[in-house]
Scaffold this motif. Structure first.
Motif, PDB file in Angstrom:
ATOM      1  N   ALA A 266       0.830  -1.205   0.000  1.00  0.00           N
ATOM      2  CA  ALA A 266       0.000   0.000   0.000  1.00  0.00           C
ATOM      3  C   ALA A 266       0.864   1.255   0.000  1.00  0.00           C
ATOM      4  CB  ALA A 266      -0.933  -0.006   1.207  1.00  0.00           C
ATOM      5  N   LYS A 267       1.945   1.219   0.777  1.00  0.00           N
ATOM      6  CA  LYS A 267       2.831   2.385   0.856  1.00  0.00           C
ATOM      7  C   LYS A 267       3.608   2.579  -0.442  1.00  0.00           C
ATOM      8  CE  LYS A 267       5.586   4.697   4.405  1.00  0.00           C
ATOM      9  NZ  LYS A 267       4.481   5.608   4.746  1.00  0.00           N
ATOM     10  N   GLN A 268       4.139   1.481  -0.996  1.00  0.00           N
ATOM     11  CA  GLN A 268       4.842   1.562  -2.281  1.00  0.00           C
ATOM     12  C   GLN A 268       3.949   2.182  -3.350  1.00  0.00           C
ATOM     13  OE1 GLN A 268       5.843  -2.709  -2.674  1.00  0.00           O
ATOM     14  NE2 GLN A 268       7.881  -2.039  -3.275  1.00  0.00           N
ATOM     15  N   ILE A 269       2.758   1.618  -3.499  1.00  0.00           N
ATOM     16  CA  ILE A 269       1.872   2.037  -4.590  1.00  0.00           C
ATOM     17  C   ILE A 269       1.348   3.451  -4.357  1.00  0.00           C
ATOM     18  CG2 ILE A 269      -0.269   1.489  -5.821  1.00  0.00           C
ATOM     19  CD1 ILE A 269       2.138  -0.411  -6.346  1.00  0.00           C
ATOM     20  N   ALA A 270       1.068   3.826  -3.106  1.00  0.00           N
ATOM     21  CA  ALA A 270       0.616   5.190  -2.824  1.00  0.00           C
ATOM     22  C   ALA A 270       1.691   6.204  -3.197  1.00  0.00           C
ATOM     23  CB  ALA A 270       0.238   5.327  -1.351  1.00  0.00           C
ATOM     24  N   THR A 271       2.946   5.898  -2.892  1.00  0.00           N
ATOM     25  CA  THR A 271       4.031   6.808  -3.249  1.00  0.00           C
ATOM     26  C   THR A 271       4.161   6.933  -4.764  1.00  0.00           C
ATOM     27  OG1 THR A 271       5.260   6.362  -1.222  1.00  0.00           O
ATOM     28  CG2 THR A 271       6.525   7.183  -3.094  1.00  0.00           C
ATOM     29  N   ILE A 272       4.169   5.811  -5.462  1.00  0.00           N
ATOM     30  CA  ILE A 272       4.279   5.854  -6.924  1.00  0.00           C
ATOM     31  C   ILE A 272       3.076   6.572  -7.521  1.00  0.00           C
ATOM     32  CG2 ILE A 272       4.397   4.436  -9.016  1.00  0.00           C
ATOM     33  CD1 ILE A 272       5.819   2.299  -7.284  1.00  0.00           C
ATOM     34  N   ASN A 273       1.906   6.335  -6.959  1.00  0.00           N
ATOM     35  CA  ASN A 273       0.692   7.007  -7.410  1.00  0.00           C
ATOM     36  C   ASN A 273       0.841   8.522  -7.321  1.00  0.00           C
ATOM     37  OD1 ASN A 273      -1.942   8.358  -6.266  1.00  0.00           O
ATOM     38  ND2 ASN A 273      -2.673   6.657  -7.526  1.00  0.00           N
ATOM     39  N   ASN A 274       1.383   9.004  -6.225  1.00  0.00           N
ATOM     40  CA  ASN A 274       1.569  10.443  -6.062  1.00  0.00           C
ATOM     41  C   ASN A 274       2.649  10.981  -6.989  1.00  0.00           C
ATOM     42  OD1 ASN A 274       0.161  11.944  -3.518  1.00  0.00           O
ATOM     43  ND2 ASN A 274       0.265   9.738  -3.166  1.00  0.00           N
ATOM     44  N   LEU A 275       3.688  10.213  -7.208  1.00  0.00           N
ATOM     45  CA  LEU A 275       4.779  10.671  -8.062  1.00  0.00           C
ATOM     46  C   LEU A 275       4.374  10.788  -9.525  1.00  0.00           C
ATOM     47  CD1 LEU A 275       7.793   8.594  -6.647  1.00  0.00           C
ATOM     48  CD2 LEU A 275       7.373  11.043  -6.350  1.00  0.00           C
ATOM     49  N   TYR A 276       3.438   9.912  -9.962  1.00  0.00           N
ATOM     50  CA  TYR A 276       3.129   9.839 -11.396  1.00  0.00           C
ATOM     51  C   TYR A 276       1.659  10.065 -11.706  1.00  0.00           C
ATOM     52  CZ  TYR A 276       7.883   8.229 -11.669  1.00  0.00           C
ATOM     53  OH  TYR A 276       9.260   8.165 -11.572  1.00  0.00           O
ATOM     54  N   GLY A 277       1.031  10.923 -10.933  1.00  0.00           N
ATOM     55  CA  GLY A 277      -0.301  11.390 -11.285  1.00  0.00           C
ATOM     56  C   GLY A 277      -1.368  10.322 -11.333  1.00  0.00           C
ATOM     57  N   GLY A 278      -1.251   9.308 -10.483  1.00  0.00           N
ATOM     58  CA  GLY A 278      -2.296   8.298 -10.399  1.00  0.00           C
ATOM     59  C   GLY A 278      -2.270   7.257 -11.487  1.00  0.00           C
ATOM     60  N   ARG A 279      -1.132   7.093 -12.189  1.00  0.00           N
ATOM     61  CA  ARG A 279      -1.097   6.185 -13.340  1.00  0.00           C
ATOM     62  C   ARG A 279      -0.683   4.758 -12.998  1.00  0.00           C
ATOM     63  NH1 ARG A 279       2.534   7.255 -17.309  1.00  0.00           N
ATOM     64  NH2 ARG A 279       3.721   8.848 -16.195  1.00  0.00           N
ATOM     65  N   VAL A 280      -0.559   4.426 -11.728  1.00  0.00           N
ATOM     66  CA  VAL A 280      -0.163   3.071 -11.360  1.00  0.00           C
ATOM     67  C   VAL A 280      -1.382   2.274 -10.905  1.00  0.00           C
ATOM     68  CG1 VAL A 280       0.369   3.607  -8.937  1.00  0.00           C
ATOM     69  CG2 VAL A 280       1.530   1.686 -10.084  1.00  0.00           C
ATOM     70  N   ALA A 281      -1.428   1.003 -11.271  1.00  0.00           N
ATOM     71  CA  ALA A 281      -2.469   0.064 -10.831  1.00  0.00           C
ATOM     72  C   ALA A 281      -1.762  -1.181 -10.309  1.00  0.00           C
ATOM     73  CB  ALA A 281      -3.413  -0.281 -11.986  1.00  0.00           C
ATOM     74  N   VAL A 282      -2.527  -2.111  -9.745  1.00  0.00           N
ATOM     75  CA  VAL A 282      -1.927  -3.349  -9.226  1.00  0.00           C
ATOM     76  C   VAL A 282      -2.662  -4.566  -9.766  1.00  0.00           C
ATOM     77  CG1 VAL A 282      -1.084  -2.254  -7.124  1.00  0.00           C
ATOM     78  CG2 VAL A 282      -3.321  -3.356  -7.098  1.00  0.00           C
ATOM     79  N   ASN A 283      -1.907  -5.627  -9.967  1.00  0.00           N
ATOM     80  CA  ASN A 283      -2.473  -6.922 -10.327  1.00  0.00           C
ATOM     81  C   ASN A 283      -2.134  -7.883  -9.193  1.00  0.00           C
ATOM     82  OD1 ASN A 283      -3.649  -9.026 -11.886  1.00  0.00           O
ATOM     83  ND2 ASN A 283      -1.634  -9.622 -12.657  1.00  0.00           N
TER      84      ASN A 283
ATOM     85  N   PRO B 170      -5.996   3.532  -6.779  1.00  0.00           N
ATOM     86  CA  PRO B 170      -5.431   2.689  -7.836  1.00  0.00           C
ATOM     87  C   PRO B 170      -6.357   1.518  -8.176  1.00  0.00           C
ATOM     88  CG  PRO B 170      -3.745   3.239  -6.226  1.00  0.00           C
ATOM     89  CD  PRO B 170      -5.050   3.728  -5.658  1.00  0.00           C
ATOM     90  N   GLU B 171      -6.462   1.236  -9.463  1.00  0.00           N
ATOM     91  CA  GLU B 171      -7.295   0.109  -9.895  1.00  0.00           C
ATOM     92  C   GLU B 171      -6.660  -1.203  -9.445  1.00  0.00           C
ATOM     93  OE1 GLU B 171      -9.203   1.073 -14.115  1.00  0.00           O
ATOM     94  OE2 GLU B 171      -7.073   1.612 -14.017  1.00  0.00           O
ATOM     95  N   VAL B 172      -7.523  -2.148  -9.109  1.00  0.00           N
ATOM     96  CA  VAL B 172      -7.080  -3.470  -8.668  1.00  0.00           C
ATOM     97  C   VAL B 172      -7.497  -4.506  -9.706  1.00  0.00           C
ATOM     98  CG1 VAL B 172      -7.271  -5.259  -6.910  1.00  0.00           C
ATOM     99  CG2 VAL B 172      -7.176  -2.841  -6.227  1.00  0.00           C
ATOM    100  N   PHE B 173      -6.513  -5.168 -10.286  1.00  0.00           N
ATOM    101  CA  PHE B 173      -6.714  -6.258 -11.232  1.00  0.00           C
ATOM    102  C   PHE B 173      -6.442  -7.577 -10.523  1.00  0.00           C
ATOM    103  CE2 PHE B 173      -5.904  -2.604 -13.802  1.00  0.00           C
ATOM    104  CZ  PHE B 173      -6.391  -2.833 -15.086  1.00  0.00           C
ATOM    105  N   GLN B 174      -7.007  -8.650 -11.035  1.00  0.00           N
ATOM    106  CA  GLN B 174      -6.687 -10.006 -10.588  1.00  0.00           C
ATOM    107  C   GLN B 174      -6.915 -10.959 -11.744  1.00  0.00           C
ATOM    108  OE1 GLN B 174     -10.599 -11.232  -8.198  1.00  0.00           O
ATOM    109  NE2 GLN B 174      -9.606 -12.891  -9.310  1.00  0.00           N
ATOM    110  N   GLY B 175      -6.389 -12.169 -11.632  1.00  0.00           N
ATOM    111  CA  GLY B 175      -6.600 -13.157 -12.667  1.00  0.00           C
ATOM    112  C   GLY B 175      -7.233 -14.410 -12.110  1.00  0.00           C
ATOM    113  N   GLY B 176      -7.412 -15.399 -13.003  1.00  0.00           N
ATOM    114  CA  GLY B 176      -7.953 -16.687 -12.595  1.00  0.00           C
ATOM    115  C   GLY B 176      -9.147 -17.103 -13.409  1.00  0.00           C
ATOM    116  N   SER B 177      -9.465 -18.386 -13.364  1.00  0.00           N
ATOM    117  CA  SER B 177     -10.683 -18.900 -14.007  1.00  0.00           C
ATOM    118  C   SER B 177     -11.497 -19.776 -13.070  1.00  0.00           C
ATOM    119  CB  SER B 177     -10.318 -19.725 -15.256  1.00  0.00           C
ATOM    120  OG  SER B 177      -9.780 -18.905 -16.268  1.00  0.00           O
ATOM    121  N   SER B 178     -10.964 -20.090 -11.919  1.00  0.00           N
ATOM    122  CA  SER B 178     -11.639 -20.996 -10.986  1.00  0.00           C
ATOM    123  C   SER B 178     -12.846 -20.317 -10.339  1.00  0.00           C
ATOM    124  CB  SER B 178     -10.673 -21.450  -9.895  1.00  0.00           C
ATOM    125  OG  SER B 178     -10.301 -20.346  -9.084  1.00  0.00           O
TER     126      SER B 178
END
Length: 371
Positions: A107-124, A190-198
């Motif tokens: 959460a801290k990593q992504i919040a910092t990157i989010n602030n540095l780059y105008g909200g352009r980071v998401a997570v999978n 930040p948008e949250v992505f995930q994968g899977g088919s189960s």
């Protein structure tokens, strides 16, 4: 079959993403020549090309150990930040693996990157499929559905940390007491992505994720998953969008594209493909219903890591554009693409395929129902 959007008004234009080759070996387990690099210079240039070519997202991969043709692996969060620094519009999705990552750190990593780059980071958020990798780095290996339960708690923790002060959470895997993260991400979160088919993956998506990635498949099979996920999401007062994996081979003629596909498969590394297949099929069959990702994948499907050949984006630009519209009609909101030679093929795709897709979307504002 009833296509999900048959009675819906025009939806947003389908979005395009590409797999970031931050892992060596490209996106196929084959000894065919690939003019694709895993280094940062290659990837910075690729991100610039993708942004200029109309791509919306780039997805950085997570690998901890070598195998299946992937000898080298760059860490995805740091790598994503480098790609964001090279671009101005492109969103970059960084893979996170619960277990190695704690949600407080993530959460801290992504919040910092989010602030540095105008909200352009998401997570999978990747629940994990490779038991040997977990063993190699000393991480406990959970049963299939337990991994998804942990991932759901991970996502709920991320969202809570990003949204609340004095965040308190009591789960089976994570606990927080009056934790306040500052600065928080720029709204929206930040948008949250995930994968899977189960079953567990789809149910998780219907509760907590913004986006659900599924392996490549036909429009008919994609529609079944979409109908299932969206019905459950609606019952949960939640909405989720769908991304579909595909491997694109766009050439002047279909025969030329098919020859490239045949060469990829003919030059596949059988030992590596079979070893990869052994691991992922075990992962897919480990779900209680035995229908997770790769459970039905054959040798040729497994040459591309996520069944990308099944989506059939192989042919002329016109054929590929039509097939993308069919996937969209089945419920796909995003096409996640792999290529053989990334830089030149991403540029070619942006020049010759995406404009045709936009033209078809304008001409066909309503999806067509199919029997």
């Amino acid at each position: 079959m009833t296509l999900t959007n048959a009675l819906s008004p025009a939806r947003e234009p389908v979005k395009f993403a590409y797999w970031v080759p931050n892992v060596s070996g490209g996106l196929v387990i084959s000894k065919i020549e690939q003019r694709t690099g895993w280094d940062i210079d290659y990837n910075r240039k690729l991100a610039e090309i993708a942004e200029a070519s109309g791509f919306d997202y780039a997805l950085s991969q997570i690998r901890f150990t070598a195998g299946y043709g992937a000898e080298f692996q760059h860490e995805p969060v740091a790598f994503s930040q480098a790609l964001l620094a090279a671009t101005t519009r492109l969103k970059v999705i960084a893979a996170l693996l619960p277990g190695p990552w704690n949600p407080a750190v993530a959460a801290k990593q992504i919040a910092t990157i989010n602030n540095l780059y105008g909200g352009r980071v998401a997570v999978n958020v990747v629940s994990g499929w490779f038991r040997g990798e977990f063993a190699a780095i000393g991480e406990p290996w959970l049963d299939h559905d337990e991994r998804y339960r942990r991932s759901e708690e991970f996502i709920r923790a991320l969202r809570g940390i990003w949204a609340e002060d004095n965040f308190t959470f009591r789960g089976d895997f994570y606990r927080f007491s009056n934790y306040s993260l500052k600065p928080k991400p720029i709204d929206p979160q930040p948008e949250v992505f995930q994968g899977g088919s189960s079953r567990a993956a789809r149910d998780m998506a219907s509760r907590v994720s913004d986006w659900y990635f599924t392996n490549g498949n036909t429009p008919e099979e994609i529609a079944k998953q979409v109908d299932d996920i969206r019905a459950k999401a609606a019952a949960n007062n939640h909405s989720v969008r769908i991304g579909v994996n595909a491997f694109a081979i766009a050439r002047e003629t279909e025969a030329e594209a098919r020859r490239v596909l045949a060469e990829i498969i003919d030059k596949a590394d059988p030992e590596a493909v079979n070893a990869f297949g052994h691991e992922v099929k075990n992962a897919g069959k480990a779900s209680p219903e035995g229908q997770g990702n790769w459970a039905r994948s054959g040798f040729e499907d497994l040459v591309q890591y996520n069944d990308g050949f099944r989506s059939n984006l192989i042919g002329t630009p016109e054929q590929i554009a039509e097939r993308i519209l069919a996937l969209k009609a089945a419920g796909a909101d995003l096409i996640l693409l792999g290529f053989l030679h990334f830089q030149e093929e991403v540029e070619h795709f942006g020049k010759h395929v995406i404009p045709l897709v936009r033209q078809l979307e304008a001409e066909r504002p309503l999806a067509v129902a199919a029997e």
